[in-house]
Design a protein around this motif. Structure first.
Motif, PDB file in Angstrom:
ATOM      1  N   ALA A   1       0.328   4.290  -0.541  1.00 20.71           N
ATOM      2  CA  ALA A   1      -0.200   5.503   0.077  1.00 20.71           C
ATOM      3  C   ALA A   1       0.118   5.549   1.568  1.00 20.71           C
ATOM      4  CB  ALA A   1      -1.707   5.581  -0.138  1.00 20.71           C
ATOM      5  N   ASP A   2       0.244   4.378   2.200  1.00 17.01           N
ATOM      6  CA  ASP A   2       0.479   4.339   3.630  1.00 17.01           C
ATOM      7  C   ASP A   2       1.941   4.135   3.987  1.00 17.01           C
ATOM      8  OD1 ASP A   2      -2.232   4.626   4.077  1.00 17.01           O
ATOM      9  OD2 ASP A   2      -2.597   2.459   4.061  1.00 17.01           O
ATOM     10  N   SER A   3       2.802   4.054   3.003  1.00 10.90           N
ATOM     11  CA  SER A   3       4.201   3.752   3.282  1.00 10.90           C
ATOM     12  C   SER A   3       4.955   5.018   3.669  1.00 10.90           C
ATOM     13  CB  SER A   3       4.863   3.108   2.068  1.00 10.90           C
ATOM     14  OG  SER A   3       4.935   4.040   1.010  1.00 10.90           O
TER      15      SER A   3
ATOM     16  N   ASP B   1       7.794  10.302  10.213  1.00 10.05           N
ATOM     17  CA  ASP B   1       8.557   9.150   9.712  1.00 10.05           C
ATOM     18  C   ASP B   1      10.055   9.426   9.678  1.00 10.05           C
ATOM     19  OD1 ASP B   1       6.382   7.385   9.278  1.00 10.05           O
ATOM     20  OD2 ASP B   1       5.900   8.413   7.402  1.00 10.05           O
TER      21      ASP B   1
ATOM     22  N   ASP C   1       0.855  -1.188   0.000  1.00 13.05           N
ATOM     23  CA  ASP C   1       0.000   0.000   0.000  1.00 13.05           C
ATOM     24  C   ASP C   1       0.883   1.228   0.000  1.00 13.05           C
ATOM     25  OD1 ASP C   1      -1.852   1.993   0.299  1.00 13.05           O
ATOM     26  OD2 ASP C   1      -2.887   1.102   1.999  1.00 13.05           O
TER      27      ASP C   1
END
Length: 584
Positions: A15-17, A292, A13
Motif C-alpha cells: 500500500a505504501d510502495s 513518485d 507494504d
C-alpha cells in the motif's frame, strides 16, 4: 526447497510502495505504433487514439521512445531540440492531449531522455562548428586535436558502436582541417561533455520542462555513458556479458552499443564512477515533484552488482535487467539471472525489472525460434537462418508467464502482446538503421523489430494508418502480420493478446509484482524445468524436450497454450515449450 530473498520495497507494504515498484510498463515506439494522420509515420495522435487498447490490456504505464525535434538520423535518438515535438509526430499540444488522456485512463507516461549525445543539428553543435578550438561552445562537446604531424590521425582508437571510427574531423573557419569530435554512435550524434557545468544544468532544466508538463518518469538512454575516463585512453578489448551463468562474447570494437562489463575490462567510455554524481543530482530534481516520478536506466553493464549501483537510494528508481533478455530460451541461464537479480536488488532495496524485447533487439519470439535459442543476432535478413515461427511463438508465450510471475516491474515492447515476430526478410534498400550502413551490412540492424504493428487484418497497412487507403508505412510489413493483427486477437480466446491480458490481470489481483518467490522441489534447471512459488501461484515452465508431470491437486490459473496440458495415465502433464500458473 530453495528460497530467494525479498527484492522489492513493495513486498513489505504494498500500500505504501510507489507505483513503479511493481508496474507493467508498455514501450511505444511512436513511429511504428499508430499513424493518426495517414502519412505512413506513427505519431502522438495515433498513440492517443490507441490508449484505450493499452488500458484494456491492463498495463500501468507507457514508455515513449523519442518524439523530439530531430533530423531522424537514428530514429529520433539524435535530438536537435529537447523541448519540442518533431513535426513528424505532431506538436506539444498533441503531447499534452495524449498525456492528459493517459492520466484519465490511469496510465502513467514515461518519456525517453537522450543525454549522452545530441544531434549535429542541435544549436549547440552548430555553434561549436563555427567556434574556435578551446572555446566555450566547443567545450560543451568532446573536441580534441588529432595525433600525427598535422593532426591527421584520430585522438584515440575508439570505434563507434554503430561501426567505424568514433571520431570525425571538422574544418576550421579558414577551411583547413582542424579538430576531431567524438561520437560513440553515428557521426550525426556528437557526444556531450559531461564535465561541463553548462551541460549538466541544461539537462536538469530539460527534466524540469517535461516534469512541469506532467510526465511521470524518464527512460535514460545510454545511462552508463556520458562520463569518459580521464585522458580518453585507447581501448579495443573483446568483452563478455554474463547471461544467467553463461558467457556471451561481444566484440568491443563493433558492438551495437551497449554491452559494457566493468572492472579491468571496462571500456573507458562506459560505467565510469562519475555517472552516479549525475543521477544523484537528477534524483534531487525529481524529489521536488509529487507523484513518485521515476528514472529507469538503460545500462548494459555487468556484473549484476554494477547495474544495481544505478538504483541506490539517492539515484535512479529502476534499471533494465538485460541479463534476463540475453538469457534466451534456456532454463539454467534464466534461473541464474533470476537468482542473481533478486539477490542484488534486495541488497539496495530496489525493485527487480524484467524485459524480453525492445526496439534495439531481435524480437524474442524470433530469437527463440532459432537453432540456438540463446543467440543474440544483430538483426536477421533473408540470407540468414530463418526462425521457426511456430516454435518461437510457443516459447515466447511461455516466457511471458515466466516473466509476469516474478516480483518487480515487467516491460512489454509493443507487439509482444500480439506475439509479433521479427520481419526477417526486409530488403536492404528499405533499411534505415545507421548500424546497417556503418558496418556495410555486416550488422543487419534493428529495422526488423521496428516495423509498424498490425491493427486490422484486412485493412491497408493492416490498419496502421487508420482509414487512409494510401497510407504506406515507413517500413514495409510482412504478409504474416495479417494473422497477428489486433482485431484477430482482442477478445479471441486463446490468442496471445488474451494470454497477456489474463496474466497481467492475475498478476495485479494476486499481487505478484509485490511478492517474493521460492523455488519449489520441482525446480530443476539442469533438466530444463523452472518451478517457483509467488504467493498463491505456482509457476512451472517446461524448457526441456519431454512432457513434465504436474503436481497433484493444483488448479490451473492460466496456461501458455491450452493444448500444452494433457493427461497421461492419470497424471496431468505440461508439454515442452510451455508454461502454466497453478494454484499454490
Amino acid at each position: 526447497m530453495n528460497s530467494v530473498p525479498a527484492s522489492t520495497p513493495a513486498e513489505a507494504d504494498n500500500a505504501d510502495s510507489p507505483w513503479w515498484a511493481d508496474a507493467v510498463i508498455y514501450q511505444v515506439y511512436p513511429r511504428s505504433f499508430a499513424d493518426g494522420n495517414g502519412d505512413g509515420m506513427g505519431d502522438l495522435v495515433g498513440v492517443t487514439e490507441r490508449l484505450n487498447y493499452l488500458a484494456d490490456l491492463g498495463v500501468n504505464a507507457v514508455w515513449l521512445s523519442p518524439f523530439y525535434t530531430s533530423p531522424q538520423a537514428d530514429a529520433g535518438y539524435d535530438v536537435a531540440d529537447y523541448r519540442n515535438v518533431d513535426p513528424l509526430f505532431g506538436s506539444l499540444a498533441d503531447f499534452d492531449e495524449m498525456l492528459n488522456e493517459a492520466h484519465e485512463l490511469g496510465l502513467k507516461i514515461i518519456v525517453d531522455l537522450v543525454p549522452n549525445h545530441t544531434s549535429d543539428e542541435h544549436e549547440w553543435f552548430k555553434a561549436a562548428l563555427v567556434a574556435a578550438p578551446g572555446s566555450s561552445e566547443r567545450d560543451r562537446y568532446i573536441f580534441r586535436d588529432g595525433k600525427g604531424e598535422n593532426g591527421e590521425e584520430p585522438p584515440n582508437n575508439w570505434q563507434s558502436l554503430f561501426g567505424g571510427p568514433a571520431w570525425t574531423r571538422v574544418p576550421n573557419t579558414d577551411g583547413a582541417l582542424g579538430q576531431w569530435y567524438l561520437h560513440l554512435f553515428d557521426t550525426k550524434q556528437p557526444d556531450l561533455n559531461w564535465e561541463n557545468a553548462e551541460v549538466r544544468a541544461e539537462m536538469e532544466d530539460v527534466l524540469r520542462f517535461w516534469l512541469d508538463r506532467g510526465v511521470d518518469g524518464f527512460r535514460v538512454d545510454v545511462a552508463h555513458g556520458m562520463v569518459k575516463a580521464e585522458g580518453l585512453p585507447d581501448w579495443s578489448a573483446k568483452v563478455a556479458m554474463v547471461a544467467g551463468n553463461e558467457s556471451v562474447e561481444i566484440d568491443g570494437e563493433a558492438a551495437e552499443g551497449n554491452m559494457a562489463p566493468s572492472g579491468d575490462n571496462a571500456p573507458p567510455y562506459f560505467d565510469q564512477e562519475g555517472v552516479h554524481d549525475i543521477y544523484r543530482a537528477w534524483h534531487k530534481v525529481l524529489k521536488g515533484y509529487d507523484g513518485d516520478r521515476m528514472l529507469v536506466a538503460e545500462a548494459w553493464v555487468e556484473p549484476m552488482s554494477r547495474i544495481f549501483r544505478y538504483v541506490r537510494d539517492d539515484e535512479m528508481q529502476q534499471a533494465f535487467n538485460f541479463g534476463f533478455l540475453l538469457a534466451g530460451w534456456d532454463a539454467a541461464r534464466i534461473h541464474g539471472n533470476v537468482v542473481e537479480t533478486l539477490h542484488e536488488a534486495s541488497a539496495v532495496n530496489a525493485p527487480a525489472t524484467w524485459v524480453l524485447s525492445n526496439h534495439d533487439t531481435v524480437r524474442h519470439s524470433s530469437r527463440y525460434g532459432l537453432a540456438d535459442p540463446t543467440s543474440f543476432p544483430k538483426g536477421i535478413s533473408a540470407d540468414d537462418e530463418q526462425p521457426d515461427e511456430e516454435l518461437g511463438l510457443a516459447r515466447g508465450r511461455a516466457a511471458s508467464l515466466i516473466m509476469f510471475g516474478l516480483p518487480g516491474s515487467a516491460y512489454v515492447y509493443q507487439g509482444d502482446e500480439l506475439g509479433l515476430p521479427e520481419h526477417t526478410t526486409l530488403p536492404n534498400e528499405v533499411r534505415q538503421d545507421p548500424s546497417f550502413f556503418r558496418t556495410e551490412g555486416a550488422e543487419r540492424g534493428r529495422d526488423g523489430c521496428r516495423v509498424p504493428i498490425p491493427w486490422e487484418a484486412d485493412a491497408p497497412a493492416y490498419g496502421f494508418s487508420g482509414d487512409n487507403p494510401d497510407g504506406e508505412p515507413w517500413l514495409p510489413q510482412p504478409e504474416s502480420f495479417a494473422r497477428y493483427a489486433a482485431d484477430e486477437q482482442v477478445d479471441v480466446e486463446g490468442s496471445t493478446f488474451e494470454l497477456y491480458r489474463q496474466a497481467i490481470s492475475l498478476r495485479s489481483q494476486l499481487g505478484l509484482g509485490s511478492g517474493s518467490i521460492e523455488w519449489t522441489e520441482a525446480n530443476d534447471p539442469a533438466r530444463g524445468i523452472l518451478a517457483y512459488r509467488n504467493g498463491k501461484v505456482q509457476v512451472l515452465a517446461n524448457l526441456s524436450g519431454e512432457p513434465f508431470e504436474l503436481p497433484d491437486g493444483a488448479g490451473v490459473l492460466v496456461v501458455s497454450e491450452e493444448q500444452a496440458l494433457s493427461n497421461r495415465g492419470g497424471a496431468e502433464t505440461l508439454a515442452p515449450n510451455a508454461a502454466v500458473w497453478l494454484t499454490a
